[in-house]
Structures are given as structure tokens and as C-alpha cells.
Motif scaffolding. Structure first.
Motif, PDB file in Angstrom:
ATOM      1  N   ALA A 141      59.009  77.413 -45.999  1.00 52.69           N
ATOM      2  CA  ALA A 141      59.622  76.087 -45.881  1.00 52.69           C
ATOM      3  C   ALA A 141      60.864  75.986 -46.761  1.00 52.69           C
ATOM      4  N   ARG A 142      61.912  75.381 -46.190  1.00 53.86           N
ATOM      5  CA  ARG A 142      63.163  75.137 -46.926  1.00 53.86           C
ATOM      6  C   ARG A 142      63.727  73.791 -46.515  1.00 53.86           C
ATOM      7  N   TRP A 143      64.290  73.093 -47.464  1.00 51.22           N
ATOM      8  CA  TRP A 143      65.000  71.845 -47.236  1.00 51.22           C
ATOM      9  C   TRP A 143      66.432  72.088 -47.707  1.00 51.22           C
ATOM     10  N   ALA A 199      70.569  57.575 -54.156  1.00 49.52           N
ATOM     11  CA  ALA A 199      71.193  58.789 -53.629  1.00 49.52           C
ATOM     12  C   ALA A 199      70.607  59.044 -52.256  1.00 49.52           C
ATOM     13  N   THR A 200      71.450  59.512 -51.356  1.00 51.91           N
ATOM     14  CA  THR A 200      71.037  59.834 -49.991  1.00 51.91           C
ATOM     15  C   THR A 200      71.350  61.298 -49.722  1.00 51.91           C
ATOM     16  N   LEU A 201      70.348  61.995 -49.194  1.00 52.49           N
ATOM     17  CA  LEU A 201      70.513  63.399 -48.838  1.00 52.49           C
ATOM     18  C   LEU A 201      70.189  63.577 -47.361  1.00 52.49           C
ATOM     19  N   ARG A 202      71.080  64.238 -46.620  1.00 54.80           N
ATOM     20  CA  ARG A 202      70.755  64.670 -45.264  1.00 54.80           C
ATOM     21  C   ARG A 202      70.439  66.140 -45.378  1.00 54.80           C
ATOM     22  N   VAL A 203      69.250  66.505 -44.944  1.00 56.66           N
ATOM     23  CA  VAL A 203      68.804  67.888 -45.085  1.00 56.66           C
ATOM     24  C   VAL A 203      68.367  68.437 -43.735  1.00 56.66           C
ATOM     25  N   VAL A 204      68.368  69.752 -43.649  1.00 55.39           N
ATOM     26  CA  VAL A 204      67.764  70.441 -42.518  1.00 55.39           C
ATOM     27  C   VAL A 204      66.520  71.124 -43.054  1.00 55.39           C
ATOM     28  N   ASN A 250      52.433  78.948 -35.414  1.00 46.89           N
ATOM     29  CA  ASN A 250      53.254  80.065 -35.897  1.00 46.89           C
ATOM     30  C   ASN A 250      54.677  80.007 -35.347  1.00 46.89           C
ATOM     31  N   LYS A 251      55.103  78.834 -34.885  1.00 44.75           N
ATOM     32  CA  LYS A 251      56.474  78.658 -34.400  1.00 44.75           C
ATOM     33  C   LYS A 251      57.377  78.264 -35.564  1.00 44.75           C
ATOM     34  N   ARG A 252      58.593  78.758 -35.510  1.00 42.43           N
ATOM     35  CA  ARG A 252      59.596  78.395 -36.505  1.00 42.43           C
ATOM     36  C   ARG A 252      60.319  77.142 -36.014  1.00 42.43           C
ATOM     37  N   VAL A 253      60.531  76.193 -36.911  1.00 39.87           N
ATOM     38  CA  VAL A 253      61.190  74.939 -36.565  1.00 39.87           C
ATOM     39  C   VAL A 253      62.391  74.713 -37.460  1.00 39.87           C
ATOM     40  N   GLU A 254      63.269  73.824 -36.989  1.00 37.79           N
ATOM     41  CA  GLU A 254      64.429  73.403 -37.770  1.00 37.79           C
ATOM     42  C   GLU A 254      64.772  71.984 -37.330  1.00 37.79           C
ATOM     43  N   VAL A 255      64.613  71.012 -38.229  1.00 37.26           N
ATOM     44  CA  VAL A 255      64.854  69.609 -37.907  1.00 37.26           C
ATOM     45  C   VAL A 255      65.558  68.902 -39.065  1.00 37.26           C
ATOM     46  N   GLN A 256      66.206  67.796 -38.726  1.00 38.94           N
ATOM     47  CA  GLN A 256      66.925  67.030 -39.735  1.00 38.94           C
ATOM     48  C   GLN A 256      66.050  65.951 -40.356  1.00 38.94           C
ATOM     49  N   HIS A 257      66.318  65.685 -41.623  1.00 37.82           N
ATOM     50  CA  HIS A 257      65.699  64.587 -42.371  1.00 37.82           C
ATOM     51  C   HIS A 257      66.811  63.845 -43.105  1.00 37.82           C
ATOM     52  N   ILE A 258      66.545  62.592 -43.412  1.00 30.69           N
ATOM     53  CA  ILE A 258      67.376  61.845 -44.347  1.00 30.69           C
ATOM     54  C   ILE A 258      66.453  61.308 -45.432  1.00 30.69           C
ATOM     55  N   HIS A 259      66.797  61.570 -46.683  1.00 34.03           N
ATOM     56  CA  HIS A 259      65.991  61.132 -47.820  1.00 34.03           C
ATOM     57  C   HIS A 259      66.839  60.234 -48.709  1.00 34.03           C
ATOM     58  N   ILE A 260      66.250  59.124 -49.129  1.00 28.34           N
ATOM     59  CA  ILE A 260      66.913  58.193 -50.043  1.00 28.34           C
ATOM     60  C   ILE A 260      66.029  58.055 -51.282  1.00 28.34           C
ATOM     61  N   VAL A 275      63.553  59.500 -43.316  1.00 28.39           N
ATOM     62  CA  VAL A 275      63.552  59.440 -41.861  1.00 28.39           C
ATOM     63  C   VAL A 275      63.591  60.895 -41.396  1.00 28.39           C
ATOM     64  N   ARG A 276      62.582  61.261 -40.611  1.00 28.06           N
ATOM     65  CA  ARG A 276      62.490  62.633 -40.104  1.00 28.06           C
ATOM     66  C   ARG A 276      62.558  62.595 -38.584  1.00 28.06           C
ATOM     67  N   ASP A 277      63.070  63.645 -37.998  1.00 29.27           N
ATOM     68  CA  ASP A 277      63.118  63.742 -36.541  1.00 29.27           C
ATOM     69  C   ASP A 277      61.808  64.360 -36.048  1.00 29.27           C
ATOM     70  N   ASP A 278      60.732  63.566 -36.107  1.00 27.37           N
ATOM     71  CA  ASP A 278      59.408  64.068 -35.739  1.00 27.37           C
ATOM     72  C   ASP A 278      59.278  64.357 -34.246  1.00 27.37           C
ATOM     73  N   ILE A 279      60.055  63.671 -33.402  1.00 27.00           N
ATOM     74  CA  ILE A 279      60.010  63.973 -31.967  1.00 27.00           C
ATOM     75  C   ILE A 279      60.570  65.373 -31.720  1.00 27.00           C
ATOM     76  N   GLU A 280      61.672  65.683 -32.359  1.00 30.29           N
ATOM     77  CA  GLU A 280      62.240  67.029 -32.212  1.00 30.29           C
ATOM     78  C   GLU A 280      61.287  68.070 -32.791  1.00 30.29           C
ATOM     79  N   LEU A 281      60.648  67.752 -33.905  1.00 34.70           N
ATOM     80  CA  LEU A 281      59.664  68.663 -34.486  1.00 34.70           C
ATOM     81  C   LEU A 281      58.525  68.918 -33.495  1.00 34.70           C
TER      82      LEU A 281
END
Length: 147
Positions: free
Chosen positions: A63-65, A77-82, A98-108, A122-128
């Protein structure tokens, strides 16, 4: 605190999730910290945040953010992360794929006196879910069923 100091603390919070550095949680997360991303009634404070990070690192191998954008203004502070990782544990009712995923989050983060007191995300759970094969995105241009 300056905007730069607030942003530095928010960015350092990544050590908790990316590196499993629970000492950072003890150092930067306030005792009364509230994580609005956590389920209602979830524990609060530095230990609870460290436990969440430990759990996520168990669900997602490698896992990486990765911070894509970041800024601070006043006490927030606001961070947009992948977020990326390989799904190896149950998550949101989805068995390991065992699938690899990559989605965007916004953290405040709200920061005062050198500590993080509140967190929203806010996470893109639908894309996940789509990447995990748990949801099929409707095709563009597909007919819409009559109501």
C-alpha cells in the motif's frame, strides 16, 4: 502556525500509513483526534489512527499513498493522493482478490498546536470497487432503463 508548518504536519501523517510509523501517530495525532472517515462510534486518538493504518497495511500489500497535490490555509491542510496497493484482505465486504488498484483520495486535516485534531476524506470507492471486480460501470451511451 504558518501554512507551511500546517502542511508539513499533514504531509508527515503519510508516514503512519506508508511506512507503518506508529511513532508518528503518537507524536502528531491529538488525544481527542476525530477521524470522520471512520465508522460512527469508532475509537479516537493516536492509537486508533495507528490501528487503522495497521489494518489497511494488512488489507493492502504494498500500500502507498502518493501525494499529488497539497496546500494549507489557516489551520487546515488538504492533500490529493493516489492510493495504490494489492488487495490481500477483506475490504468493505469484498474478499481478497489479489488485484492491484490505484484510486484517488482527498484528505483534509485540521491542525492546532502542532497536532492533528480532525481528519476528513473523500475516496473514489466506486472506482475501487470497479477495479476489484465488485461493480461494473455502466457503458457510456448505454440505454437507461425506464423508471
Amino acid at each position: 502556525m504558518t501554512n507551511e508548518e500546517v502542511l508539513e504536519i499533514a504531509v508527515a501523517m503519510g508516514e503512519i500509513f506508508n511506512d507503518g510509523n506508529e511513532g508518528t501517530a503518537q507524536r502528531l495525532v491529538a488525544e481527542g483526534f476525530v477521524d470522520y472517515e471512520a465508522p460512527e462510534g469508532a475509537p479516537t486518538g493516536p492509537d486508533a489512527y495507528a490501528n487503522t493504518a495497521r489494518w489497511m497495511r494488512g488489507v493492502w500489500k504494498d500500500a502507498r499513498w502518493e501525494i499529488v497535490d497539497a496546500f494549507a490555509s489557516g489551520d487546515k491542510a488538504t492533500l490529493r493522493v493516489v492510493f495504490s496497493g494489492t488487495h490481500v484482505g477483506e475490504f468493505m465486504g469484498i474478499a481478497p482478490t489479489n488485484k492491484r488498484v490505484e484510486v484517488q483520495h482527498i484528505h483534509i486535516y485540521r491542525i492546532a498546536d502542532g497536532k492533528v485534531h480532525e481528519h476528513w476524506a473523500v475516496r473514489d470507492d466506486i472506482e475501487l470497487a470497479r477495479q476489484l471486480g465488485a461493480w461494473d460501470r455502466p457503458k457510456v451511451g448505454a440505454p437507461v432503463a425506464a423508471a
